[in-house]
Design a protein around this motif. Sequence first.
Motif, PDB file in Angstrom:
ATOM      1  N   GLU A 116      -1.586 -29.355  48.274  1.00 41.22           N
ATOM      2  CA  GLU A 116      -2.694 -28.707  47.562  1.00 41.22           C
ATOM      3  C   GLU A 116      -3.031 -27.360  48.186  1.00 41.22           C
ATOM      4  O   GLU A 116      -3.210 -26.353  47.489  1.00 41.22           O
ATOM      5  CB  GLU A 116      -3.921 -29.618  47.587  1.00 41.22           C
ATOM      6  N   GLU A 117      -3.102 -27.317  49.505  1.00 43.22           N
ATOM      7  CA  GLU A 117      -3.413 -26.069  50.198  1.00 43.22           C
ATOM      8  C   GLU A 117      -2.292 -25.057  50.029  1.00 43.22           C
ATOM      9  O   GLU A 117      -2.538 -23.852  49.851  1.00 43.22           O
ATOM     10  CB  GLU A 117      -3.671 -26.354  51.690  1.00 43.22           C
ATOM     11  N   ALA A 118      -1.034 -25.535  50.055  1.00 40.71           N
ATOM     12  CA  ALA A 118       0.108 -24.639  49.877  1.00 40.71           C
ATOM     13  C   ALA A 118       0.087 -24.003  48.487  1.00 40.71           C
ATOM     14  O   ALA A 118       0.376 -22.809  48.325  1.00 40.71           O
ATOM     15  CB  ALA A 118       1.418 -25.396  50.099  1.00 40.71           C
ATOM     16  N   VAL A 119      -0.267 -24.792  47.466  1.00 40.80           N
ATOM     17  CA  VAL A 119      -0.385 -24.244  46.103  1.00 40.80           C
ATOM     18  C   VAL A 119      -1.486 -23.195  46.067  1.00 40.80           C
ATOM     19  O   VAL A 119      -1.311 -22.098  45.508  1.00 40.80           O
ATOM     20  CB  VAL A 119      -0.664 -25.370  45.077  1.00 40.80           C
ATOM     21  N   ARG A 120      -2.622 -23.518  46.661  1.00 41.43           N
ATOM     22  CA  ARG A 120      -3.755 -22.578  46.649  1.00 41.43           C
ATOM     23  C   ARG A 120      -3.380 -21.251  47.310  1.00 41.43           C
ATOM     24  O   ARG A 120      -3.673 -20.170  46.786  1.00 41.43           O
ATOM     25  CB  ARG A 120      -4.957 -23.207  47.365  1.00 41.43           C
ATOM     26  N   LEU A 121      -2.705 -21.312  48.446  1.00 41.81           N
ATOM     27  CA  LEU A 121      -2.310 -20.092  49.149  1.00 41.81           C
ATOM     28  C   LEU A 121      -1.249 -19.319  48.366  1.00 41.81           C
ATOM     29  O   LEU A 121      -1.267 -18.092  48.335  1.00 41.81           O
ATOM     30  CB  LEU A 121      -1.787 -20.440  50.553  1.00 41.81           C
ATOM     31  N   ALA A 122      -0.353 -20.053  47.717  1.00 43.11           N
ATOM     32  CA  ALA A 122       0.698 -19.392  46.926  1.00 43.11           C
ATOM     33  C   ALA A 122       0.091 -18.612  45.760  1.00 43.11           C
ATOM     34  O   ALA A 122       0.598 -17.550  45.385  1.00 43.11           O
ATOM     35  CB  ALA A 122       1.694 -20.426  46.408  1.00 43.11           C
ATOM     36  N   LEU A 123      -0.999 -19.129  45.205  1.00 42.03           N
ATOM     37  CA  LEU A 123      -1.627 -18.451  44.075  1.00 42.03           C
ATOM     38  C   LEU A 123      -2.182 -17.082  44.466  1.00 42.03           C
ATOM     39  O   LEU A 123      -2.346 -16.206  43.613  1.00 42.03           O
ATOM     40  CB  LEU A 123      -2.751 -19.318  43.489  1.00 42.03           C
ATOM     41  N   HIS A 124      -2.469 -16.903  45.736  1.00 41.85           N
ATOM     42  CA  HIS A 124      -2.920 -15.594  46.222  1.00 41.85           C
ATOM     43  C   HIS A 124      -1.759 -14.617  46.347  1.00 41.85           C
ATOM     44  O   HIS A 124      -1.983 -13.399  46.419  1.00 41.85           O
ATOM     45  CB  HIS A 124      -3.616 -15.744  47.583  1.00 41.85           C
ATOM     46  N   GLU A 125      -0.528 -15.122  46.397  1.00 44.47           N
ATOM     47  CA  GLU A 125       0.643 -14.271  46.613  1.00 44.47           C
ATOM     48  C   GLU A 125       1.307 -13.820  45.314  1.00 44.47           C
ATOM     49  O   GLU A 125       1.946 -12.779  45.262  1.00 44.47           O
ATOM     50  CB  GLU A 125       1.689 -15.022  47.461  1.00 44.47           C
ATOM     51  N   GLU A 151      -8.556 -21.457  38.627  1.00 39.92           N
ATOM     52  CA  GLU A 151      -8.960 -22.802  39.038  1.00 39.92           C
ATOM     53  C   GLU A 151      -7.737 -23.664  39.317  1.00 39.92           C
ATOM     54  O   GLU A 151      -6.678 -23.484  38.705  1.00 39.92           O
ATOM     55  CB  GLU A 151      -9.828 -23.468  37.964  1.00 39.92           C
ATOM     56  N   ILE A 152      -7.917 -24.626  40.232  1.00 39.09           N
ATOM     57  CA  ILE A 152      -6.868 -25.576  40.601  1.00 39.09           C
ATOM     58  C   ILE A 152      -7.396 -26.973  40.312  1.00 39.09           C
ATOM     59  O   ILE A 152      -8.497 -27.324  40.738  1.00 39.09           O
ATOM     60  CB  ILE A 152      -6.508 -25.463  42.095  1.00 39.09           C
ATOM     61  N   ALA A 153      -6.625 -27.741  39.559  1.00 37.53           N
ATOM     62  CA  ALA A 153      -7.005 -29.123  39.241  1.00 37.53           C
ATOM     63  C   ALA A 153      -6.109 -30.070  40.024  1.00 37.53           C
ATOM     64  O   ALA A 153      -4.882 -29.914  40.021  1.00 37.53           O
ATOM     65  CB  ALA A 153      -6.878 -29.378  37.753  1.00 37.53           C
ATOM     66  N   VAL A 154      -6.706 -31.025  40.691  1.00 37.44           N
ATOM     67  CA  VAL A 154      -5.948 -32.020  41.450  1.00 37.44           C
ATOM     68  C   VAL A 154      -6.284 -33.396  40.891  1.00 37.44           C
ATOM     69  O   VAL A 154      -7.446 -33.818  40.882  1.00 37.44           O
ATOM     70  CB  VAL A 154      -6.282 -31.965  42.961  1.00 37.44           C
ATOM     71  N   ILE A 155      -5.266 -34.074  40.397  1.00 36.79           N
ATOM     72  CA  ILE A 155      -5.419 -35.448  39.931  1.00 36.79           C
ATOM     73  C   ILE A 155      -4.789 -36.335  40.991  1.00 36.79           C
ATOM     74  O   ILE A 155      -3.584 -36.268  41.248  1.00 36.79           O
ATOM     75  CB  ILE A 155      -4.732 -35.649  38.568  1.00 36.79           C
ATOM     76  N   LYS A 156      -5.603 -37.133  41.629  1.00 32.66           N
ATOM     77  CA  LYS A 156      -5.110 -37.939  42.764  1.00 32.66           C
ATOM     78  C   LYS A 156      -5.824 -39.272  42.789  1.00 32.66           C
ATOM     79  O   LYS A 156      -7.065 -39.328  42.700  1.00 32.66           O
ATOM     80  CB  LYS A 156      -5.358 -37.188  44.081  1.00 32.66           C
ATOM     81  N   ASP A 157      -5.037 -40.332  42.891  1.00 32.61           N
ATOM     82  CA  ASP A 157      -5.584 -41.684  42.974  1.00 32.61           C
ATOM     83  C   ASP A 157      -6.598 -41.956  41.866  1.00 32.61           C
ATOM     84  O   ASP A 157      -7.666 -42.542  42.090  1.00 32.61           O
ATOM     85  CB  ASP A 157      -6.232 -41.908  44.352  1.00 32.61           C
ATOM     86  N   GLY A 158      -6.273 -41.494  40.653  1.00 33.09           N
ATOM     87  CA  GLY A 158      -7.108 -41.792  39.496  1.00 33.09           C
ATOM     88  C   GLY A 158      -8.347 -40.937  39.343  1.00 33.09           C
ATOM     89  O   GLY A 158      -9.202 -41.230  38.505  1.00 33.09           O
ATOM     90  N   LYS A 159      -8.462 -39.858  40.152  1.00 31.87           N
ATOM     91  CA  LYS A 159      -9.645 -39.002  40.065  1.00 31.87           C
ATOM     92  C   LYS A 159      -9.227 -37.558  39.808  1.00 31.87           C
ATOM     93  O   LYS A 159      -8.165 -37.112  40.247  1.00 31.87           O
ATOM     94  CB  LYS A 159     -10.456 -39.080  41.363  1.00 31.87           C
ATOM     95  N   LEU A 160     -10.087 -36.834  39.102  1.00 34.61           N
ATOM     96  CA  LEU A 160      -9.857 -35.419  38.816  1.00 34.61           C
ATOM     97  C   LEU A 160     -10.848 -34.577  39.607  1.00 34.61           C
ATOM     98  O   LEU A 160     -12.062 -34.788  39.532  1.00 34.61           O
ATOM     99  CB  LEU A 160     -10.041 -35.138  37.309  1.00 34.61           C
ATOM    100  N   ASN A 161     -10.317 -33.627  40.381  1.00 37.74           N
ATOM    101  CA  ASN A 161     -11.148 -32.670  41.097  1.00 37.74           C
ATOM    102  C   ASN A 161     -10.673 -31.260  40.768  1.00 37.74           C
ATOM    103  O   ASN A 161      -9.465 -31.018  40.699  1.00 37.74           O
ATOM    104  CB  ASN A 161     -11.072 -32.898  42.614  1.00 37.74           C
ATOM    105  N   ILE A 162     -11.618 -30.360  40.557  1.00 41.63           N
ATOM    106  CA  ILE A 162     -11.275 -28.969  40.258  1.00 41.63           C
ATOM    107  C   ILE A 162     -11.951 -28.058  41.279  1.00 41.63           C
ATOM    108  O   ILE A 162     -13.138 -28.230  41.600  1.00 41.63           O
ATOM    109  CB  ILE A 162     -11.696 -28.587  38.828  1.00 41.63           C
ATOM    110  N   LYS A 163     -11.146 -27.105  41.789  1.00 38.97           N
ATOM    111  CA  LYS A 163     -11.660 -26.113  42.732  1.00 38.97           C
ATOM    112  C   LYS A 163     -11.234 -24.727  42.275  1.00 38.97           C
ATOM    113  O   LYS A 163     -10.287 -24.572  41.506  1.00 38.97           O
ATOM    114  CB  LYS A 163     -11.084 -26.365  44.142  1.00 38.97           C
ATOM    115  N   THR A 164     -11.932 -23.728  42.782  1.00 43.85           N
ATOM    116  CA  THR A 164     -11.486 -22.363  42.546  1.00 43.85           C
ATOM    117  C   THR A 164     -10.348 -22.039  43.508  1.00 43.85           C
ATOM    118  O   THR A 164     -10.079 -22.791  44.451  1.00 43.85           O
ATOM    119  CB  THR A 164     -12.626 -21.353  42.778  1.00 43.85           C
ATOM    120  N   ARG A 165      -9.703 -20.907  43.258  1.00 43.33           N
ATOM    121  CA  ARG A 165      -8.629 -20.466  44.145  1.00 43.33           C
ATOM    122  C   ARG A 165      -9.158 -20.201  45.557  1.00 43.33           C
ATOM    123  O   ARG A 165      -8.406 -20.212  46.525  1.00 43.33           O
ATOM    124  CB  ARG A 165      -7.986 -19.201  43.569  1.00 43.33           C
TER     125      ARG A 165
END
Length: 588
Positions: free
Chosen positions: A121-130, A189-203
């Motif tokens: 998740e963190e690697a995706v977030r950092l890649a989005l800045h590049e 925005e970044i959406a993470v679906i994990k263990d049956g839950k949806l969480n959304i964060k900004t970049r």
Amino acid sequence: MEYRGYDSAGIALLNGELNVYKKKGKVSDLQAFIADKDTHSHIGMGHTRWATHGEPNDSNAHPHYSSSGRIAIIHNGIIENYASLKTLLQSKGFTFYSDTDTEVFINLIEDIQNENGCTLEEAVRLALHEVVGAYAIVVLSKEEPNQLIAARKGSPLVIGVGKDEFFLASDATPIIEYTNEVVYVNDYEIAVIKDGKLNIKTREDVPTTPYIQTLQMELDSIEKGGYEHFMLKEIFEQPRSIHDSMRGRLIAANNHLIMGGFREYENKFINAKRIIIVACGTSWHAGLVAEYLIEDLARIPVEVEYASEFRYRNPVITEGDIVIAISQSGETADTLAAIELAKSKGATIFGICNVVGSSIARASDAGAYTHAGPEIGVASTKAFTAQVTVLTLLAMIIGSKRGTIEDSKLRQLMIELENIPAKVEKALELNEKIVEISEEFKDAPNCLYLGRGYNFPVALEGALKLKEISYIHAEGYPAAEMKHGPIALIDENMPVIVIATRDSSYEKIVSNIQEVKARKGRIIAIVTEGDQVIPAMAEYVIEVPETSEFLTPLVSVIPLQLLSYHIAVMRGCNVDQPRNLAKSVTVE
């Protein structure tokens, strides 16, 4: 998502191993390819590709593995700085198996994870800045079998929320079969679906609360309903879609003329010194019709711009300008970029689109939905007439508020507009006659479409439909411009479709038909019922019901849609998914 137009398809499935299967061609080719493969899985992702970087083939199809094969990605959009990123990654030992920018994206994510020892998740977030460009991505990891990571900028992304399950797609259409509750992901925005839950964060890693919307779409609206093709179904749905686009906004008997999105910005429209319309393709043609309508009825200068050109030519925009952005999907990349530019200059944005919750709807200050219902055929038909209907209402409302249209004229126009669905129904009865004409001209290599005034944009739209789905070269022109060049093309083999309904330009277009006839052009004329003059000059005549000149495009375009459809079918073309085209153009 097959209806959008594509050239290859693939899936990634996680069942202990991360298996990617992909194939050039249609989904049916992929199905044949995986018939003997193990496709058991509780989590997976699929993609239908419309080629940007690299030709359509198996290697360039999505999904793409990272170099290690640990993670996979699907991606809509274009990464503009992919070349420099690829060179950097190659210097670090990464190997590439495709020509795509997407494979660069997934290897960048893997490289960041390797370098930083961070979570995916963190690697995706950092890649989005590049990365620079547009993207809607989904990432799947062999090492985290209960997780999907998605993100967007510029390209649409919607998440369906079911019971203990989630669906991700480019729009809501394929999700409605499983759930009517959706979350539209915003840019950055970044959406993470994990263990049956949806969480959304900004970049920037700030959590946000997902806003769940309930869709009103019906499943039968995205099925063929007994028609051979979606396009034909959608052509015949136009009496209803036009009516639905007026419903609640126009009741002539009560002098009721209203548009909810107009109210808050009424004074801006009344005092506007200029209106700029930005759109692409068929929506641009609807904008051209609106130029005639708004200038005629509201007396405000209007400029109609290709969104793709507007955004790059440093246009002069002031705070008093109103920009009307038109898009069927509400996701058109160039139109979205034009909106962003206009907003940065202080203009007011009025969006007209067909998809609730779409990016353009959310980016606009105000607007109106067309209520055409889902349009599955790639070549737009009912979206065009729905857009013209809404734009007609808008022009009438502005004119009424500005006092530039007489009450008696406005009332007559309201009555005429209410009658349009019935007149379109009558125009559709021409279907069998148009089949006969199509048989005669199906092998023509070229075609010319001519119109004047309100019918000039209709000529452009008719030509676009023919070239889109039948692959016959066709051009639309103002009829008076024919003698300034195109007349050189006319001979006994050239079909010339003339939209010649009875209006203020009628005598002029009769003269233009004579010019074509004198050069032995084969004339197909769209005329008003009861016309006694043009039938004596034309080889084929198609009569449409009489209506107000302001509303002519809503009726005269119907036979042109049918003509394109039948010619394409007779030529063996894939009518709903014409080659090289995508339904929603979310890349530049």
